[in-house]
Scaffold this motif. Structure first.
Motif, PDB file in Angstrom:
ATOM      1  N   GLY A  16      22.358  27.571  -6.328  1.00 18.15           N
ATOM      2  CA  GLY A  16      21.837  26.672  -5.310  1.00 18.15           C
ATOM      3  C   GLY A  16      21.071  27.403  -4.243  1.00 18.15           C
ATOM      4  N   GLY A  17      20.859  26.714  -3.138  1.00 14.67           N
ATOM      5  CA  GLY A  17      20.102  27.294  -2.027  1.00 14.67           C
ATOM      6  C   GLY A  17      19.981  26.290  -0.895  1.00 14.67           C
ATOM      7  N   LEU A  18      19.184  26.655   0.100  1.00 13.96           N
ATOM      8  CA  LEU A  18      19.034  25.831   1.300  1.00 13.96           C
ATOM      9  C   LEU A  18      17.705  25.074   1.278  1.00 13.96           C
ATOM     10  N   LEU A  19      17.698  23.921   1.932  1.00 11.13           N
ATOM     11  CA  LEU A  19      16.463  23.155   2.065  1.00 11.13           C
ATOM     12  C   LEU A  19      16.081  23.033   3.536  1.00 11.13           C
ATOM     13  N   ALA A  20      14.775  23.199   3.818  1.00 10.27           N
ATOM     14  CA  ALA A  20      14.277  23.080   5.190  1.00 10.27           C
ATOM     15  C   ALA A  20      14.076  21.617   5.573  1.00 10.27           C
ATOM     16  N   GLU A  21      13.895  20.763   4.575  1.00 11.31           N
ATOM     17  CA  GLU A  21      13.713  19.327   4.826  1.00 11.31           C
ATOM     18  C   GLU A  21      13.907  18.567   3.523  1.00 11.31           C
ATOM     19  N   LEU A  22      14.021  17.255   3.616  1.00 10.43           N
ATOM     20  CA  LEU A  22      14.239  16.440   2.421  1.00 10.43           C
ATOM     21  C   LEU A  22      13.356  15.187   2.482  1.00 10.43           C
ATOM     22  N   PRO A  23      12.042  15.405   2.389  1.00 11.20           N
ATOM     23  CA  PRO A  23      11.144  14.243   2.447  1.00 11.20           C
ATOM     24  C   PRO A  23      11.224  13.423   1.148  1.00 11.20           C
ATOM     25  N   ASP A  24      10.617  12.250   1.150  1.00  7.27           N
ATOM     26  CA  ASP A  24      10.629  11.392  -0.048  1.00  7.27           C
ATOM     27  C   ASP A  24      10.087  12.141  -1.266  1.00  7.27           C
ATOM     28  N   GLU A  25       9.063  13.021  -1.038  1.00  8.12           N
ATOM     29  CA  GLU A  25       8.477  13.759  -2.174  1.00  8.12           C
ATOM     30  C   GLU A  25       9.525  14.652  -2.827  1.00  8.12           C
ATOM     31  N   ALA A  26      10.376  15.276  -2.003  1.00 13.13           N
ATOM     32  CA  ALA A  26      11.412  16.162  -2.561  1.00 13.13           C
ATOM     33  C   ALA A  26      12.413  15.346  -3.375  1.00 13.13           C
ATOM     34  N   ILE A  27      12.775  14.182  -2.858  1.00  7.97           N
ATOM     35  CA  ILE A  27      13.731  13.329  -3.585  1.00  7.97           C
ATOM     36  C   ILE A  27      13.119  12.905  -4.920  1.00  7.97           C
ATOM     37  N   GLY A  28      11.843  12.511  -4.885  1.00  5.36           N
ATOM     38  CA  GLY A  28      11.174  12.110  -6.128  1.00  5.36           C
ATOM     39  C   GLY A  28      11.127  13.251  -7.128  1.00  5.36           C
ATOM     40  N   SER A  29      10.819  14.449  -6.632  1.00  3.70           N
ATOM     41  CA  SER A  29      10.708  15.612  -7.507  1.00  3.70           C
ATOM     42  C   SER A  29      12.072  15.942  -8.127  1.00  3.70           C
ATOM     43  N   LEU A  30      13.137  15.857  -7.319  1.00  7.21           N
ATOM     44  CA  LEU A  30      14.488  16.125  -7.836  1.00  7.21           C
ATOM     45  C   LEU A  30      14.868  15.094  -8.896  1.00  7.21           C
ATOM     46  N   LEU A  31      14.632  13.822  -8.605  1.00  9.60           N
ATOM     47  CA  LEU A  31      15.051  12.782  -9.559  1.00  9.60           C
ATOM     48  C   LEU A  31      14.223  12.830 -10.840  1.00  9.60           C
ATOM     49  N   ASP A  32      13.022  13.400 -10.759  1.00  5.58           N
ATOM     50  CA  ASP A  32      12.206  13.571 -11.968  1.00  5.58           C
ATOM     51  C   ASP A  32      12.881  14.493 -12.981  1.00  5.58           C
ATOM     52  N   VAL A  33      13.684  15.445 -12.493  1.00 11.73           N
ATOM     53  CA  VAL A  33      14.340  16.357 -13.449  1.00 11.73           C
ATOM     54  C   VAL A  33      15.828  16.058 -13.631  1.00 11.73           C
ATOM     55  N   ALA A  34      16.469  15.469 -12.614  1.00 12.01           N
ATOM     56  CA  ALA A  34      17.930  15.308 -12.714  1.00 12.01           C
ATOM     57  C   ALA A  34      18.378  13.864 -12.481  1.00 12.01           C
ATOM     58  N   GLY A  35      17.444  12.939 -12.355  1.00 11.38           N
ATOM     59  CA  GLY A  35      17.806  11.542 -12.104  1.00 11.38           C
ATOM     60  C   GLY A  35      18.150  10.803 -13.380  1.00 11.38           C
ATOM     61  N   ALA A  36      18.302   9.490 -13.247  1.00 18.08           N
ATOM     62  CA  ALA A  36      18.685   8.645 -14.385  1.00 18.08           C
ATOM     63  C   ALA A  36      17.660   8.773 -15.515  1.00 18.08           C
ATOM     64  N   GLY A  37      18.141   8.798 -16.733  1.00 12.64           N
ATOM     65  CA  GLY A  37      17.260   8.838 -17.902  1.00 12.64           C
ATOM     66  C   GLY A  37      16.758  10.228 -18.229  1.00 12.64           C
ATOM     67  N   ARG A  38      17.079  11.227 -17.398  1.00 12.86           N
ATOM     68  CA  ARG A  38      16.648  12.604 -17.682  1.00 12.86           C
ATOM     69  C   ARG A  38      17.730  13.315 -18.473  1.00 12.86           C
ATOM     70  N   ASP A  39      17.310  14.282 -19.276  1.00 15.64           N
ATOM     71  CA  ASP A  39      18.248  14.994 -20.134  1.00 15.64           C
ATOM     72  C   ASP A  39      18.691  16.264 -19.405  1.00 15.64           C
ATOM     73  N   SER A  40      19.771  16.165 -18.631  1.00 20.81           N
ATOM     74  CA  SER A  40      20.237  17.328 -17.863  1.00 20.81           C
ATOM     75  C   SER A  40      21.665  17.650 -18.264  1.00 20.81           C
ATOM     76  N   SER A  41      21.959  18.941 -18.385  1.00 24.00           N
ATOM     77  CA  SER A  41      23.326  19.363 -18.724  1.00 24.00           C
ATOM     78  C   SER A  41      24.180  19.546 -17.467  1.00 24.00           C
ATOM     79  N   LEU A  42      23.623  19.223 -16.299  1.00 23.04           N
ATOM     80  CA  LEU A  42      24.346  19.495 -15.053  1.00 23.04           C
ATOM     81  C   LEU A  42      25.355  18.388 -14.741  1.00 23.04           C
ATOM     82  N   LEU A  43      26.593  18.783 -14.597  1.00 22.37           N
ATOM     83  CA  LEU A  43      27.642  17.830 -14.229  1.00 22.37           C
ATOM     84  C   LEU A  43      27.382  17.294 -12.825  1.00 22.37           C
ATOM     85  N   SER A  44      26.922  18.182 -11.955  1.00 26.90           N
ATOM     86  CA  SER A  44      26.726  17.777 -10.561  1.00 26.90           C
ATOM     87  C   SER A  44      25.536  18.492  -9.939  1.00 26.90           C
ATOM     88  N   VAL A  45      24.712  17.716  -9.266  1.00 26.01           N
ATOM     89  CA  VAL A  45      23.706  18.267  -8.347  1.00 26.01           C
ATOM     90  C   VAL A  45      24.044  17.669  -6.993  1.00 26.01           C
TER      91      VAL A  45
END
Ligand SMILES: Cc1cc2nc3c(=O)[nH]c(=O)nc-3n(C[C@H](O)[C@H](O)[C@H](O)COP(=O)(O)OP(=O)(O)OC[C@H]3O[C@@H](n4cnc5c(N)ncnc54)[C@H](O)[C@@H]3O)c2cc1C
Length: 447
Positions: free
Chosen positions: A314-343
């Motif tokens: 993991g790491g630190l975030l300086a901010e969490l704008p809508d673009e960051a949320i969209g980018s995160l959900l693009d890889v780890a959101g619903a319908g994505r194939d992720s092996s991560l139990l938790s983000v």
């Protein structure tokens, strides 16, 4: 004063010994630690003896309480692994609101001992994380927004330095070493005891709200805006959860994918309920937030209560704008194939962002968010999990803050990215004084 006694004898275990595999194991069962030998230290004399053995045989030394952050240690050839887990005594000084804990104590034991007196430590989310490794690296607690980083709430440290000398470091004794130990990690010797602050806390209003993972797109931005207005009495995080179909996971969650919000309110249930109202208005499918004893915080994050094979980072975030949320959900959101139990994303701020009473190598974390990704898998599949960790962190790269947070970094990185150039230069000077031969091997080395 109440005390639980440590009971174990120190012992040198070498390859070929029937106890070898158990002795060398880390909490992360994906790792195959192969040190030159292991010492299971039962007290400070065992640690002094271990240092003498290592010097005699020309080995380096790695201290380990639990092995929760052992991945970056890498190969341990020509290294004596000194396990401090048996040095686990906890004694509570009720009047001074302090605990003296052994170099291998775990948070669950401290939380239980403190709760008997209406007190709580700056524990992390997991009962079996080691107090010392966590605190040497910083220490983000559910109480942190009110009281600060765990490392800025240390009163003193007993340590065996690589010359075999037992030292006590506090604001008046060995002040440079005391500065370095609070945030500079395990680079200066083997910690055998620590005196830490406790805080009055009887009850908390805490728990989780769950939505189907699909709801992350609208609930996560709402959480961000809600969390920005909280007082330091309340801490919170969000999680993108993919629960494995394991028997030990309760039925409504087993095998499902969820968006969760966790809340820890250090005030009354009535105030907490009023605070959580706007989240409840978003229609969670499951609501497990309730009042309970302070020790309830040790279960809030649903961390596994025993060693598991996993990959994380993991790491630190300086901010969490809508673009960051969209980018995160693009890889780890619903319908994505992720092996991560938790983000997870934890909201920081409050006293975490403010320096403590005495300067420390890690004074404060000013970034407003910390991220941690984790996936459990059989050891051969862990490289795939780590690739998903990297991909998820890469999705947030434009919003990453440096220096990062070493306790949530589980790979080998440039030390300047953990401490910044100025603190790193001073840490190297302290290491030069106490470990001129470079004998200590920490998970996050300075050089
Ligand atoms: C499930 C889980 C939950 C977590 N939750 C949180 C959380 O809520 N907040 C948070 O801030 N972090 C959290 N962490 C991260 C945690 O703080 C780090 O992994 C930390 O390094 C663990 O310390 P440890 O002693 O348990 O692990 P270890 O792997 O034993 O120690 C890590 C390093 O600390 C040093 N060290 C340990 N013991 C000693 C000693 N006696 N003397 C000298 N050096 C020593 C060594 O350099 C060692 O390599 C979590 C990690 C996991 C896996």
């Amino acid at each position: 004063m109440t005390t639980t006694e440590s009971t174990h004898e120190g012992i040198l275990i070498e390859p070929g010994d029937p106890r070898w595999d158990e002795a060398r194991a880390a909490w992360n069962l994906a790792l195959d630690q192969q040190p030159a030998a292991v010492v299971a230290a039962g007290d400070v004399e065992d640690v002094v003896a271990a240092v003498a053995v290592a010097r005699d045989r020309g080995w380096q030394i790695a201290a380990q309480s639990t092995g929760h952050n052992a991945t970056p240690l890498g190969h341990l050839a020509d290294t004596l692994l000194v396990k401090t887990a048996p040095i686990n005594a906890v004694s509570v000084d009720v009047e001074r609101q302090r605990a003296r804990v052994g170099g291998g104590a775990i948070w669950g034991d401290v939380a239980i001992s403190a709760a008997a007196h209406g007190l709580a430590p700056l524990a992390g989310s997991s009962a079996d994380v080691g107090v010392v490794g966590y605190t040497l690296g910083g220490g983000l607690s559910w109480l942190g927004r009110r009281h600060g980083l765990a490392c800025t709430n240390v009163h003193g440290v007993e340590i065996v330095t690589p010359d075999g000398v037992v030292r006590w470091a506090d604001a008046d004794h060995e002040p440079d070493l005391f500065w370095a130990l609070r945030g500079g990690g395990g680079n200066f010797g083997i910690v055998t005891a620590m005196e830490i602050a406790l805080f009055p806390l009887e009850t908390v209003y805490s728990g989780q709200l769950f939505w189907p993972l699909e709801r992350a797109a609208d609930v996560l931005p709402a959480w961000r805006d809600w969390a920005a207005g909280l007082s330091t009495d309340t801490s919170t995080c969000i999680r993108l959860l993919r629960m494995p179909p394991m028997d030990e996971i309760p039925e409504p969650l087993r095998g499902g994918s969820f968006f969760a919000i966790e809340v820890a309110h250090l005030g009354s249930a009535a105030d907490g309920a009023a605070l959580v109202d706007p989240l409840r208005a978003l229609g969670p499918a499951m609501d497990l937030i309730a009042e309970g004893p302070a020790t309830r915080l040790m279960e809030l994050h649903m961390d596994p209560p025993h060693p598991v094979p996993y990959g994380g980072g993991g790491g630190l975030l300086a901010e969490l704008p809508d673009e960051a949320i969209g980018s995160l959900l693009d890889v780890a959101g619903a319908g994505r194939d992720s092996s991560l139990l938790s983000v997870e994303i934890r909201a920081l701020g409050g006293a975490i962002a403010e320096p403590g009473d005495h300067p420390a190598a890690l004074d404060a974390i000013t970034a407003p968010y910390v991220v941690f990704c984790v996936g459990m898998a059989p050891p051969p599949l862990v490289p795939g999990v780590l690739a998903d960790v990297d991909q998820t962190m890469a999705s947030l790269a434009p919003w990453t803050a440096l220096p990062s947070y070493g306790n949530f970094v589980e790979q080998v990185v440039d030390p300047a990215t953990l401490w910044g150039a100025e603190a790193l230069a001073r840490l190297c000077q302290v290491a030069e004084t106490y470990d001129p031969d470079g004998i200590m091997r920490a998970n996050h080395p300075l050089r």
